[in-house]
Design a protein around this motif. Sequence first.
Motif, PDB file in Angstrom:
ATOM      1  N   GLY B  90       0.800  -1.227   0.000  1.00  0.00           N
ATOM      2  CA  GLY B  90       0.000   0.000   0.000  1.00  0.00           C
ATOM      3  C   GLY B  90       0.828   1.270   0.000  1.00  0.00           C
ATOM      4  O   GLY B  90       0.296   2.358  -0.146  1.00  0.00           O
ATOM      5  N   MET B  91       2.140   1.131   0.168  1.00  0.00           N
ATOM      6  CA  MET B  91       2.979   2.329   0.217  1.00  0.00           C
ATOM      7  C   MET B  91       3.548   2.624  -1.167  1.00  0.00           C
ATOM      8  O   MET B  91       3.679   1.732  -1.991  1.00  0.00           O
ATOM      9  CB  MET B  91       4.122   2.127   1.221  1.00  0.00           C
ATOM     10  CG  MET B  91       3.636   1.890   2.640  1.00  0.00           C
ATOM     11  SD  MET B  91       4.941   1.293   3.742  1.00  0.00           S
ATOM     12  CE  MET B  91       5.873   2.793   4.036  1.00  0.00           C
ATOM     13  N   VAL B  97      11.354   2.293  -0.574  1.00  0.00           N
ATOM     14  CA  VAL B  97      12.808   2.435  -0.557  1.00  0.00           C
ATOM     15  C   VAL B  97      13.257   3.167   0.708  1.00  0.00           C
ATOM     16  O   VAL B  97      14.278   2.820   1.312  1.00  0.00           O
ATOM     17  CB  VAL B  97      13.288   3.168  -1.824  1.00  0.00           C
ATOM     18  CG1 VAL B  97      14.793   3.286  -1.834  1.00  0.00           C
ATOM     19  CG2 VAL B  97      12.815   2.436  -3.062  1.00  0.00           C
ATOM     20  N   LEU B  98      12.452   4.162   1.123  1.00  0.00           N
ATOM     21  CA  LEU B  98      12.821   4.912   2.331  1.00  0.00           C
ATOM     22  C   LEU B  98      12.797   4.007   3.569  1.00  0.00           C
ATOM     23  O   LEU B  98      13.605   4.191   4.484  1.00  0.00           O
ATOM     24  CB  LEU B  98      11.875   6.100   2.522  1.00  0.00           C
ATOM     25  CG  LEU B  98      12.207   7.318   1.655  1.00  0.00           C
ATOM     26  CD1 LEU B  98      11.062   8.311   1.643  1.00  0.00           C
ATOM     27  CD2 LEU B  98      13.486   8.003   2.145  1.00  0.00           C
ATOM     28  N   VAL B  99      11.876   3.045   3.606  1.00  0.00           N
ATOM     29  CA  VAL B  99      11.871   2.107   4.737  1.00  0.00           C
ATOM     30  C   VAL B  99      13.167   1.291   4.717  1.00  0.00           C
ATOM     31  O   VAL B  99      13.752   1.012   5.764  1.00  0.00           O
ATOM     32  CB  VAL B  99      10.638   1.183   4.695  1.00  0.00           C
ATOM     33  CG1 VAL B  99      10.757   0.104   5.760  1.00  0.00           C
ATOM     34  CG2 VAL B  99       9.366   1.967   4.904  1.00  0.00           C
ATOM     35  N   GLY B 100      13.636   0.966   3.517  1.00  0.00           N
ATOM     36  CA  GLY B 100      14.908   0.250   3.414  1.00  0.00           C
ATOM     37  C   GLY B 100      16.051   1.055   4.004  1.00  0.00           C
ATOM     38  O   GLY B 100      17.056   0.500   4.452  1.00  0.00           O
ATOM     39  N   ARG B 101      15.908   2.367   4.004  1.00  0.00           N
ATOM     40  CA  ARG B 101      16.954   3.240   4.515  1.00  0.00           C
ATOM     41  C   ARG B 101      16.775   3.516   6.007  1.00  0.00           C
ATOM     42  O   ARG B 101      17.559   4.289   6.613  1.00  0.00           O
ATOM     43  CB  ARG B 101      16.953   4.558   3.723  1.00  0.00           C
ATOM     44  CG  ARG B 101      18.260   5.306   3.883  1.00  0.00           C
ATOM     45  CD  ARG B 101      18.606   6.263   2.803  1.00  0.00           C
ATOM     46  NE  ARG B 101      19.838   6.930   3.186  1.00  0.00           N
ATOM     47  CZ  ARG B 101      21.038   6.399   3.141  1.00  0.00           C
ATOM     48  NH1 ARG B 101      21.175   5.170   2.696  1.00  0.00           N
ATOM     49  NH2 ARG B 101      22.097   7.057   3.541  1.00  0.00           N
ATOM     50  N   PRO B 146       1.860   3.327  -6.062  1.00  0.00           N
ATOM     51  CA  PRO B 146       1.785   2.337  -4.988  1.00  0.00           C
ATOM     52  C   PRO B 146       2.486   1.060  -5.450  1.00  0.00           C
ATOM     53  O   PRO B 146       2.354   0.670  -6.614  1.00  0.00           O
ATOM     54  CB  PRO B 146       0.285   2.079  -4.816  1.00  0.00           C
ATOM     55  CG  PRO B 146      -0.418   3.129  -5.581  1.00  0.00           C
ATOM     56  CD  PRO B 146       0.536   3.665  -6.600  1.00  0.00           C
ATOM     57  N   ALA B 147       3.231   0.430  -4.541  1.00  0.00           N
ATOM     58  CA  ALA B 147       4.033  -0.728  -4.929  1.00  0.00           C
ATOM     59  C   ALA B 147       3.178  -1.816  -5.560  1.00  0.00           C
ATOM     60  O   ALA B 147       3.617  -2.498  -6.483  1.00  0.00           O
ATOM     61  CB  ALA B 147       4.764  -1.272  -3.706  1.00  0.00           C
ATOM     62  N   ARG B 148       1.933  -1.947  -5.074  1.00  0.00           N
ATOM     63  CA  ARG B 148       1.119  -3.056  -5.579  1.00  0.00           C
ATOM     64  C   ARG B 148       0.744  -2.891  -7.040  1.00  0.00           C
ATOM     65  O   ARG B 148       0.442  -3.859  -7.704  1.00  0.00           O
ATOM     66  CB  ARG B 148      -0.147  -3.245  -4.734  1.00  0.00           C
ATOM     67  CG  ARG B 148      -1.220  -2.191  -4.910  1.00  0.00           C
ATOM     68  CD  ARG B 148      -2.581  -2.733  -4.517  1.00  0.00           C
ATOM     69  NE  ARG B 148      -2.647  -3.108  -3.106  1.00  0.00           N
ATOM     70  CZ  ARG B 148      -2.881  -2.245  -2.127  1.00  0.00           C
ATOM     71  NH1 ARG B 148      -3.042  -0.957  -2.419  1.00  0.00           N
ATOM     72  NH2 ARG B 148      -2.949  -2.633  -0.881  1.00  0.00           N
TER      73      ARG B 148
END
Lengths: 484, 254
Positions: B90-91, B97-101, B146-148
């Motif tokens: 949903g993001m 990518v920011l969560v990966g950071r 959205p990623a989905r």
Amino acid sequence: MLVGALLPWASTVLPGGAYPDRATLQFFDAPHLVSGFRLHLVLLGVLAALLSRARKPAGIGVAVIALVHMGFLIGLGAPSIGGPVALAGGLLLMWPGLTAPAPELKPPGPAVARLVLLVAFAALVWLVSETLTAGGQSRATNPYGGAEFLAFCGLVLALACALSAYGVLAWLAALTDRHRFFAFSVMLVCALALPFTDAGTGYWMTVASTIGVYAATAIGLNIVVGLAGLLDLGYVAFLGIGAFTAANLAHVVPFPVAALAGTATAGILGIVVGAPTLRVRGDYLAIVTLAFGEIFFRAAQNNIGGLTGGANSIPGIPPISMFGHAFDKPLGVLPAGSLYYAVTVVMVAVAMVMLVNLRHSRTGRAWAAIREDEDVARAMGVRTGRAKILAFLVGSMMAGLAGAVFAHKLGTVGYESFDFSESVTLLAAVVLGGMGTVPGAVVGASLLFVLPEKLREFSDYRLMLFGLALILIMRFRPRGLVSS
Amino acid sequence: MTLTAERVSMTFGGLVALDDVTLAVPGNRITGLIGPNGAGKTTLFNCLTGLYAPTSGRILLDGRPLAADPAQAMRGGVARTFQNIRLFPGMSALDNVLVGRHTRIKQGLLAALLHGPGFRKSEAAATERARAELEFVGLGPEGHMPARSLAYGDQRRLEIARALAGDPAVLMLDEPTAGMNGTETADISALITAIRDRGIAVVVIEHDTKFIFSLCDHVYVLVRGRMLVDGPPATVRTDPRVIEAYLGATECSK
């Protein structure tokens, strides 16, 4: 299609025959007077006739108004001729189902954009004031208050749909996003101006500030449920903890200290509840929080520790008083209760800023990641336990603050204000309004706490209507009224 | 930087998933990990990235033991993707990518609430870096989506960008070309080489042996929880034990 457009007009002419005296709805008592239902239908008829895209929204509005009108007449034991005709007209208008996508409007220059936002928010406040006051205060003063209110809602719904069909709503949202700071300031000023409108009476100020308290609480819940995805079914307990803390301290310390204490106590208990729930997810988390809510409710009911007053509740909480002025008294031209309203507006504004700022931060993204896929969030280096406790902490502190204002505003705090159905209503407000969105929680809370106030004659069916509304929203707007 | 597994064993109840496995991932190399289904490849990945604590044995990063804590592994420089794509659906792609950071961003809660100048600077830097990673994997224009709603191949790329945003020294890819056609596989192959050229060690799990042998500098073969053979692709390819394990397994499944 043309017939469809004309039918609502016809319905304004048709009624006027032999109706019993009881049927003194404005629709009938003055056959040629254009006001109330009739005005709404005429407006919608004109709308449908002039603007092709607005035909379907107008149809929805006409159908809603016709249904309300018929329902009330049947309730009064009177047959309705105009109603079915208008309903048929509305349905006919909806029939062709114009599916052309809304046009994309170009964003104007900054000066124009600001002017537009100013007008839009002023109009919104006016609309809120009209919606609040539509149909009068209660059944005692106006037996058709509920019907008038619902009909007005039908008109508002139709207007909103029409604006959306022309892409105006999306355009305004884009403008708001572009000039975020300006829009927010204007909104705040406009909201604070509500006491100067028709709604500027002591009664409506009290209603509006109660809504404000619940809206702030709903925003707090939106952080827990909407952002972090932690289903909390006992959330109203934190409102209660804030309220009881402030109530117990009210005679000892001034309001700001009591409010701070309420916020802190709720926050600490938020951590206490949050920590043991770290190992459970989804349904199990919901059950644990439900149990916590129930523990709080029963403890308050039985006056454990003598802190809640039990069945006697805690009466005589002094009003907030600052600069030698008690907040429940009128101030100058402002009606009584305006100051409480201002306090809740500021509180809601702060909660909104918090929600938006947190959402666009490392913490907010970590919450969203946990909501979407907790295992992967952990694998990406998010300390999921810490983040979840933080969500509980922030959410419960928000509710605690709202609870402190709640206690001072009401003057009495009793356990029965914090039962399970209140938690459900708050959750419904968040889901109805739109999970994780800022205006969503406010819109949802306003609807769910205004409607019972407005529709006292339906109080027996309240939960049934709630259910119906939820089903309809889930069918037509599965992501909430204000989806991101 | 080197990531090593030293005599790692992992049992789930009575099931032995990994039995005395030793493996070394040198920097600047592409290391392949192959083996039939159920050989324990993903379990080994989970041990190396701190998701599982091995029953016995140690995971070392540059000689220092790595705790069974994914946050510490990410901080230390071990990032991964998943066998079946696991994005935050949903993001937006950029937020993924920011969560990966996450582990590289320093922001206090108060700063996040107030959005002061320091916060804005850190947020702008993180966003710029995330955009650069999206650009690197070829998803530059897709950041707001959205990623989905991304295409399957793009979702695989987004997972790689998310892992790269954590500044990894070792990037672990679990079947990055599963379900892709020849052209897409070649694109991923080029992407992996480009990642290696950035000085990042890459570990790849794959079933596609042709893909592994043409891409990797060193290949490990895991069969039924045991490390069967390891060496350069040319040696591993012709090793009779590997041929038996693979063809034998294939014969059995028929």
